[in-house]
Design an enzyme around this catalytic site. Structure first.
Site, PDB file in Angstrom:
ATOM      1  CB  SER A 139      -1.338   9.425  15.380  1.00  5.71           C
ATOM      2  OG  SER A 139      -1.921  10.716  15.301  1.00  5.71           O
ATOM      3  N   GLY A 198      -0.587  11.951  10.367  1.00  2.00           N
ATOM      4  CA  GLY A 198      -0.916  12.347   9.002  1.00  2.00           C
ATOM      5  C   GLY A 198       0.258  12.125   8.058  1.00  2.00           C
ATOM      6  CD  GLU A 211      -7.792  12.887  15.044  1.00  3.69           C
ATOM      7  OE1 GLU A 211      -6.695  12.332  15.217  1.00  3.69           O
ATOM      8  OE2 GLU A 211      -8.505  12.667  14.031  1.00  3.69           O
ATOM      9  CE1 TYR A 212     -13.081  10.931  14.563  1.00  2.35           C
ATOM     10  CE2 TYR A 212     -15.439  11.308  14.665  1.00  2.35           C
ATOM     11  CZ  TYR A 212     -14.347  10.738  14.044  1.00  2.35           C
ATOM     12  OH  TYR A 212     -14.528   9.976  12.924  1.00  2.35           O
ATOM     13  CG  ASN A 241      -7.032   4.834  11.917  1.00  2.65           C
ATOM     14  OD1 ASN A 241      -6.147   4.639  12.759  1.00  2.65           O
ATOM     15  ND2 ASN A 241      -7.242   6.009  11.373  1.00  2.65           N
ATOM     16  N   GLY A 255       0.855  -1.190   0.000  1.00  2.86           N
ATOM     17  CA  GLY A 255       0.000   0.000   0.000  1.00  2.86           C
ATOM     18  C   GLY A 255       0.885   1.231   0.000  1.00  2.86           C
ATOM     19  CG  LEU A 256       3.907   1.437  -2.165  1.00  2.00           C
ATOM     20  CD1 LEU A 256       4.771   1.146  -3.387  1.00  2.00           C
ATOM     21  CD2 LEU A 256       4.795   1.630  -0.937  1.00  2.00           C
ATOM     22  NE  ARG A 295     -32.718   0.293  36.548  1.00  2.19           N
ATOM     23  CZ  ARG A 295     -32.122  -0.665  37.249  1.00  2.19           C
ATOM     24  NH1 ARG A 295     -31.742  -0.419  38.503  1.00  2.19           N
ATOM     25  NH2 ARG A 295     -31.923  -1.853  36.734  1.00  2.19           N
ATOM     26  CE  LYS A 316      -4.266   7.176  15.012  1.00  4.28           C
ATOM     27  NZ  LYS A 316      -5.077   7.129  13.878  1.00  4.28           N
ATOM     28  CG  MET A 328      -1.087   7.937   5.688  1.00  5.02           C
ATOM     29  SD  MET A 328      -0.229   8.958   6.887  1.00  5.02           S
ATOM     30  CE  MET A 328      -0.112   7.868   8.303  1.00  5.02           C
ATOM     31  N   GLY A 329       1.667   5.184   3.379  1.00 11.28           N
ATOM     32  CA  GLY A 329       2.558   4.030   3.241  1.00 11.28           C
ATOM     33  C   GLY A 329       3.892   4.442   2.649  1.00 11.28           C
ATOM     34  CG  HIS A 342      -4.705   9.397  18.928  1.00 11.31           C
ATOM     35  ND1 HIS A 342      -5.199   9.821  17.706  1.00 11.31           N
ATOM     36  CD2 HIS A 342      -3.641  10.203  19.189  1.00 11.31           C
ATOM     37  CE1 HIS A 342      -4.463  10.832  17.255  1.00 11.31           C
ATOM     38  NE2 HIS A 342      -3.505  11.070  18.140  1.00 11.31           N
ATOM     39  CG  ASN A 343      -8.210   8.380  15.444  1.00 14.56           C
ATOM     40  OD1 ASN A 343      -7.059   8.611  15.806  1.00 14.56           O
ATOM     41  ND2 ASN A 343      -8.504   8.024  14.219  1.00 14.56           N
TER      42      ASN A 343
HETATM   43  C1  6PG Z   1      -4.149  10.534  12.906  1.00 13.85           C
HETATM   44  C2  6PG Z   1      -5.547  10.735  12.414  1.00 13.85           C
HETATM   45  C3  6PG Z   1      -5.828   9.842  11.249  1.00 13.85           C
HETATM   46  C4  6PG Z   1      -7.023  10.276  10.437  1.00 13.85           C
HETATM   47  C5  6PG Z   1      -8.328  10.119  11.143  1.00 13.85           C
HETATM   48  C6  6PG Z   1      -9.397  10.990  10.569  1.00 13.85           C
HETATM   49  O1  6PG Z   1      -4.014  10.232  14.073  1.00 13.85           O
HETATM   50  O2  6PG Z   1      -3.210  10.709  12.119  1.00 13.85           O
HETATM   51  O3  6PG Z   1      -6.441  10.432  13.433  1.00 13.85           O
HETATM   52  O4  6PG Z   1      -5.875   8.541  11.715  1.00 13.85           O
HETATM   53  O5  6PG Z   1      -6.869  11.565  10.008  1.00 13.85           O
HETATM   54  O6  6PG Z   1      -8.701   8.787  10.969  1.00 13.85           O
HETATM   55  O7  6PG Z   1     -10.575  10.494  11.013  1.00 13.85           O
HETATM   56  P1  6PG Z   1     -11.976  10.943  10.497  1.00 13.85           P
HETATM   57  O8  6PG Z   1     -11.947  10.856   8.998  1.00 13.85           O
HETATM   58  O9  6PG Z   1     -12.908   9.950  11.096  1.00 13.85           O
HETATM   59  O10 6PG Z   1     -12.162  12.327  10.986  1.00 13.85           O
END
Ligand code: 6PG
Length: 469
Positions: A131, A133, A192-193, A105, A12-13, A448, A185, A16-17, A188-189
Site C-alpha cells: 500500500s 500508491g 480505506e473505502y 490486489n 510487470g514494470l 422466526r 490488504k 508500481m512495479g 485495509h482497502n
Molecule cells: C493502496 C490502495 C491501492 C489502490 C486501491 C484502489 O493501498 O495503495 O488501496 O491498492 O489504490 O486498490 O481501489 P479502488 O480502485 O477499488 O478504489
C-alpha cells in the site's frame, strides 16, 4: 554483471512495479525487471538513480537465469487470470525453494489456490499486500506479506529496507499463514473505502449545506489534518481543493464526474465479512454509496421528480465545524474498529494467525489509511494482542465517549439537511448496537420461530425452545 548476480526480479514494470524495483536499487540491491511491453523494459534503466544496479530485459528467461538463488521474483500485474498465466510461464524456469511473490490486489482465495499449487512443486508463493500508491512504492510503502515463514525470512532484509519507517521501525511484518498478506490488504482497502466515504459525506455537508468554497474547504481539512486527526487521506483531501483544472477556469474537483470507480477490494471485504460473519456496516455502506453513484442518469431523473432542497446551515457555523471534526474522528475510529474486528475473527476462522499488533504497527506509515490513530491502536494491541474489538480498549473508549455526541449531532444535522450520510449514520448505529446490552433481536427470534419453527434460546434456561404461537 555476471550470470546469477541479481538480488531481485520484477515482472510487470508499470509505475508500481518499476518504482518498487527502483526503491530496492536505491537501497543497494541489484535488481532486474521484465515486462512484456518491451518499451517498459528498455526504459527501466533510464529511471534508475546514479550508481544503482538496475537492468531491464526483454524475456522472462533472461531475467530468471540472472537471479541469485533462491530466486526472489515478484509480479505486479493485474489481479485475476494474468497472475496464473505468469506463474505458468515461470514454472519451467524456476526451481525448488525459489520464491514467487504476488504484490497485486489478488483475492485471497486465489492466493490460497496458488500456494497449494506451487507447494507441490516446492516453490514458495507469497501473497503480499503493498500500500502507498506510486509515490509510496518509490519512497517507502507499507508491505503486508503472508504465507510460509521460510520465504519471509529470505525476503525480510529487502522488504525492511524498502518499506516506510515510523520511529525507525520498518512498516513491514509477517502478517500470518496462508493468504494472510492479501487478506490483510483486502481489509485495509475496506477500511480505506469507509474512511473515504466518511470524508466525502463531511465534504458534502460543508459544501452544499454550509456553502464553503474550495479555498475554505482546503483550510478546514488542512487544519483538521494538523491536529489530532492527522492522516494521509485528510492531507490529500485538503490538497485536492486547491488543484486548478487546466481545461477550464474551475477547480479540478468540480470538473470530476461524481461516479466512483472501484476495483473490487472493498466489495470483497464486505462479502467476506458476511461469510465470517462479522459486521462491517460502514464498509458495506461505502461500497453501496459508490454503487449508487454510478446510477447517474437515474439520480438525475429522481432529482427532477423529488426536487430535494438542501437545507442550508447558516447559524453556529464554528460550533458545527467542531462537531463535524469530532464526528468524523469518532466515525473514523469506528471504521478501523470494524476492519480490525474482522481481521481478529478471520485470523482464527481462516487459520491465518494474524498478529493484529503487527498489522496496526505497519499501517502507521506508508499506507493509504495511515493516521495518528494507528499509534493508539498499536499500544492497545501491545497490551492485549487478542483484543476482539478496539472499542473495548480503555483509551479508545475514553476518546470515543468524548467524540460520539458530535457524531450523533452531525448525523441528525445531515439528515435534516437532506445530505446523504449513510457512512456516518452506519458508524453511529454500529457503535450504538455494539454497546447495547439488549438489542431488539429477541423479537426477530420470536418472528422466526412463529413462521418457521426456527426455535429460540431463553434468558433463564439453557437449550433451544419452540412455541406454537
Ligand atoms: C493502496 C490502495 C491501492 C489502490 C486501491 C484502489 O493501498 O495503495 O488501496 O491498492 O489504490 O486498490 O481501489 P479502488 O480502485 O477499488 O478504489
Amino acid at each position: 554483471m555476471e550470470t546469477s548476480s541479481f538480488d531481485f526480479g520484477m515482472i510487470g514494470l508499470g509505475v508500481m512495479g518499476r518504482n518498487l524495483l527502483l526503491n530496492m536499487a536505491d537501497h543497494g540491491f541489484s535488481v532486474i525487471g521484465f515486462d512484456k511491453d518491451l518499451s517498459k523494459a528498455t526504459s527501466l534503466e533510464s529511471f534508475a538513480s546514479p550508481g544503482t544496479t538496475v537492468k531491464g530485459v526483454s524475456t522472462l528467461s533472461e531475467m530468471v537465469k540472472q537471479l541469485k538463488r533462491p530466486r526472489k521474483i515478484m509480479m505486479l500485474v493485474p489481479a485475476g487470470p494474468i497472475v496464473d498465466y505468469v506463474i505458468n510461464d515461470l514454472l519451467p524456469l524456476v526451481e525448488e525453494n525459489d520464491i514467487i511473490i504476488d504484490g497485486g490486489n489478488s483475492h485471497y482465495t486465489d492466493t490460497l489456490n496458488r500456494i497449494k499449487f506451487l507447494e507441490d512443486k516446492k516453490i514458495h508463493f507469497v501473497g503480499m499486500g503493498v500500500s502507498g500508491g506510486e509515490h509510496g512504492a518509490r519512497t517507502g510503502p507499507s508491505i503486508m506479506p503472508g504465507g510460509d515463514v521460510e520465504a519471509w525470512k529470505e525476503l525480510k532484509q529487502i522488504l525492511e529496507a524498502i518499506s516506510a519507517k515510523v520511529n525507525n521501525e520498518p512498516c513491514v511484518a509477517y502478517m500470518g499463514k496462508n493468504a494472510a498478506g492479501h487478506y490483510v490488504k483486502m481489509v485495509h482497502n475496506g477500511i480505506e473505502y469507509a474512511i473515504m466515504q466518511l470524508i466525502s459525506e463531511v465534504y458534502d455537508v460543508l459544501k452544499r449545506s454550509m456553502g464553503l468554497n474550495n479555498d475554505e474547504l482546503h483550510e478546514v481539512f488542512k487544519k483538521w489534518n494538523e491536529g489530532e486527526m492527522n492522516s494521509f487521506l485528510l492531507e490529500i483531501t485538503s490538497g485536492i481543493f486547491l488543484k486548478k483544472d487546466d481545461q477550464s477556469n474551475k477547480r479540478l474537483v468540480d470538473m470530476i464526474l461524481d461516479k466512483a470507480g472501484s476495483k473490487g477490494t472493498g466489495k470483497w471485504t464486505s462479502q467476506d465479512a458476511m461469510n465470517l460473519p462479522v459486521p462491517v456496516p460502514t464498509i458495506d455502506m461505502a461500497v453501496a454509496m459508490r454503487d449508487i453513484s454510478v446510477y447517474k442518469d437515474e439520480r438525475v431523473n429522481a432529482s427532477t421528480l423529488y426536487n430535494p432542497k438542501i437545507k442550508p446551515i447558516t447559524k453556529n457555523k464554528e460550533k458545527i465545524l467542531q462537531q463535524l471534526h469530532d464526528g468524523l474522528y469518532a466515525a473514523t475510529i469506528l471504521c478501523y474498529a470494524q476492519g480490525l474486528a474482522m481481521l481478529h475473527k478471520a485470523s482464527s476462522e481462516l487459520n491465518m494467525d494474524i498478529s493484529l499488533k503487527d498489522v496496526v504497527r505497519i499501517w502507521r506509515g506508508g499506507c493509504i489509511i495511515r493516521s495518528s490513530l494507528l499509534e493508539m491502536f498499536t499500544t492497545a494491541f501491545k497490551k492485549n494482542s487478542q483484543l476482539p474489538n478496539i472499542l473495548l480498549n480503555k483509551k479508545v473508549a475514553s476518546l470515543i465517549k468524548k467524540k460520539i455526541p458530535a457524531l450523533r449531532k452531525i448525523v441528525s444535522l445531515s439528515t435534516a439537511s437532506r445530505i446523504p450520510a449513510a457512512g456516518l449514520a452506519s458508524a453511529l448505529s454500529y457503535f450504538d448496537a455494539y454497546c447495547s446490552e439488549n438489542l431488539p433481536t429477541n423479537l426477530i427470534q420470536a418472528q422466526r420461530d412463529y413462521f418457521g419453527a426456527h426455535t429460540y434460546q431463553r434468558i433463564d434456561q439453557e437449550g433451544n425452545f419452540h412455541t406454537e404461537w
